[in-house]
Each structure stands twice: as structure tokens, then as C-alpha cells.
Design an enzyme around this catalytic site. Structure first.
Site, PDB file in Angstrom:
ATOM      1  N   GLY A  88      10.638  16.680 -19.304  1.00 10.51           N
ATOM      2  CA  GLY A  88       9.847  16.338 -18.131  1.00 10.51           C
ATOM      3  C   GLY A  88       9.081  17.546 -17.606  1.00 10.51           C
ATOM      4  CG  ASP A  90      10.171  16.796 -13.286  1.00  8.13           C
ATOM      5  OD1 ASP A  90      10.244  16.756 -14.534  1.00  8.13           O
ATOM      6  OD2 ASP A  90      10.866  16.058 -12.554  1.00  8.13           O
ATOM      7  NE  ARG A  91      15.099  18.628 -17.437  1.00 10.03           N
ATOM      8  CZ  ARG A  91      15.684  18.229 -18.576  1.00 10.03           C
ATOM      9  NH1 ARG A  91      15.344  17.060 -19.115  1.00 10.03           N
ATOM     10  NH2 ARG A  91      16.582  18.984 -19.157  1.00 10.03           N
ATOM     11  CG  ASP A 111      13.360  19.056  -8.883  1.00 11.52           C
ATOM     12  OD1 ASP A 111      13.605  18.720  -7.707  1.00 11.52           O
ATOM     13  OD2 ASP A 111      12.241  18.919  -9.404  1.00 11.52           O
ATOM     14  CB  THR A 114      13.929  10.232  -7.555  1.00 12.14           C
ATOM     15  OG1 THR A 114      12.966  10.196  -6.499  1.00 12.14           O
ATOM     16  CG2 THR A 114      14.257   8.822  -7.988  1.00 12.14           C
ATOM     17  CB  THR A 166      32.886  -0.537   1.737  1.00 15.39           C
ATOM     18  OG1 THR A 166      34.220  -1.030   1.747  1.00 15.39           O
ATOM     19  CG2 THR A 166      32.304  -0.665   0.340  1.00 15.39           C
TER      20      THR A 166
END
Length: 231
Positions: A88, A90-91, A111, A114, A166
Site C-alpha cells: 500500500g 500509504d505504508r 499507521d 481505518t 456488552t
């Protein structure tokens, strides 16, 4: 001046960059004078083709745009993937940014958005691999969608506590899963620093409480900026 854009799965961030200074901007709020001062837009995107097209329509049609991709090597950093373009972007940009800020060091680059991505970089600039897991909010959504009687809770990022309901248990469990994975990653390979970015990076830094864990909100922009005047 250059426009740097980080287009993620859930949000798009942008900066104007000039002489080492990053200035946060909102694309829709840029004036005609702002646009005229921008030489080029450099974009790192992990979004869909449709989202990328929507982003392009926000920029002047005549503006030079460079869509960055992961590669086998850049700026002395080597990609561990056999198909480098599959890492990716972004990575990749986060790795390049971390290496620029902390050269010749053994790094764990995280990072936390999401998805939570973790990548190791050795002191010689070799990416040695990484992990991907669902981010805090994503974990909640997945569990809620897969179960009949579980609801999502508003997640507090102030602490990690045993839950007494929960809904709270889902939120606390997501935090525990991410923090546990980060702690495992720190132990897996010998590192000198953890470099964090992303929306949940501050929470991880707070929980780890370690001087070697550094938060760099503009980490991907540091990676993008390395490509200015580099073709």
C-alpha cells in the site's frame, strides 16, 4: 509551493508544502490565488478508482498531478514485497517519511487509522515486512455487523479498562487487540524507535508510555515531500 494529498479509505488530508513547512489545508477552501501558487500536486491514494477520480475533479484541470506508487526502492529504502507495487502506498510513504526523520535507525512504523499497519525497517533501509489488522472503529463495525445482540459504543481513547456492559466490552476489546498486537510487534524484532501516525496514534502512544514511541501526525506528508523535484 506544492500540494501534498493523502487520500485514505475514510478521509482525505492535504497540506501545502514550501521550504520545509507543511500547512494543513482544506481543498474546497483554497482560493484562486492559492491554486495559482501551486506548482504540482503529489498524491498518495489507497482509495477506489471512483474516489480518486472524484479527488481529481477538485483540482484544476491544468494542474500537473503525480500519483505516487510503491516501488522496489526509493531514497535508499528497499521494499520487501516480491511485487513492490502491491505494498500500500500509504505504508510506503510512511516508511519513506520515517526514514527521512530518523535515518539509519531500526524502526517500527505504525499507521493507526481505518486499518492499523505495522512495518519494520532496519538500519540499512531494508523493509523487512509488516502486519495489517483492523483499526479500532473497524473492529467494532465488523463485530456489530456479525452478531445479533451487540451494539457499537462511543469509544473513549483515554484509557483501557475492564468493561461492565456488552457494548463497552466491544470497544475495550478492540483497544486491547490493537495494543496487544503493537506490543507483540515491538518484541518481534529489535528496534530503536516506534514511529506512529494516523487518527488513533495518540492513543497508542499514551498507552505505551515509552520515550522511544514517537507520534508524527504528518509522517505520510514527509514521505510525499521527498518526491518533490524527483522524477
Amino acid at each position: 509551493m506544492h500540494l501534498l494529498i493523502d487520500q485514505g479509505n475514510s478521509r482525505t488530508k492535504a497540506c501545502l508544502y514550501k521550504e520545509g513547512v507543511f500547512t494543513d489545508v482544506v481543498l474546497s477552501e483554497l482560493t484562486p490565488t492559492d491554486w495559482q501558487s501551486i506548482k504540482q500536486a503529489l498524491i498518495g491514494s489507497v482509495a477506489s478508482a471512483e474516489q480518486r477520480q472524484q479527488l481529481r475533479t477538485l483540482l484544476p484541470a491544468t494542474m500537473p498531478v503525480r500519483w505516487l506508487r510503491s516501488s522496489a526502492q526509493a531514497f535508499g529504502i528497499s521494499n520487501s514485497y516480491q511485487q513492490p507495487e502491491k505494498l500500500g502506498v500509504d505504508r510506503w510513504l510512511a516508511l519513506l517519511g520515517a526514514a527521512a526523520l530518523y535515518p539509519k535507525q531500526r524502526l517500527l512504523v505504525i499507521d493507526a487509522g481505518t486499518a492499523v499497519t505495522m512495518d519494520w525497517l532496519d538500519a540499512d533501509g531494508q523493509h523487512t515486512g509488516g502486519w495489517i489488522l483492523a483499526g479500532l472503529q473497524t473492529q467494532q463495525r465488523i463485530l456489530v455487523s456479525a452478531t445479533a445482540q451487540v451494539e457499537a459504543a462511543t469509544m473513549s481513547l483515554q484509557s483501557l479498562l475492564p468493561a461492565t456492559s456488552t457494548t463497552a466490552a466491544v470497544a475495550e476489546g478492540a483497544k486491547a487487540a490493537v495494543l496487544g498486537a503493537v506490543q507483540q510487534a515491538i518484541q518481534l524484532q529489535r528496534i530503536e524507535r516506534v514511529v506512529l501516525t494516523g487518527g488513533d496514534g495518540a492513543f497508542i502512544q499514551q498507552q505505551l508510555n515509552n520515550n522511544a514511541v514517537l507520534l508524527e501526525p504528518k509522517l505520510i506528508f514527509y514521505g510525499l515531500a521527498r518526491f518533490i523535484d524527483n522524477n
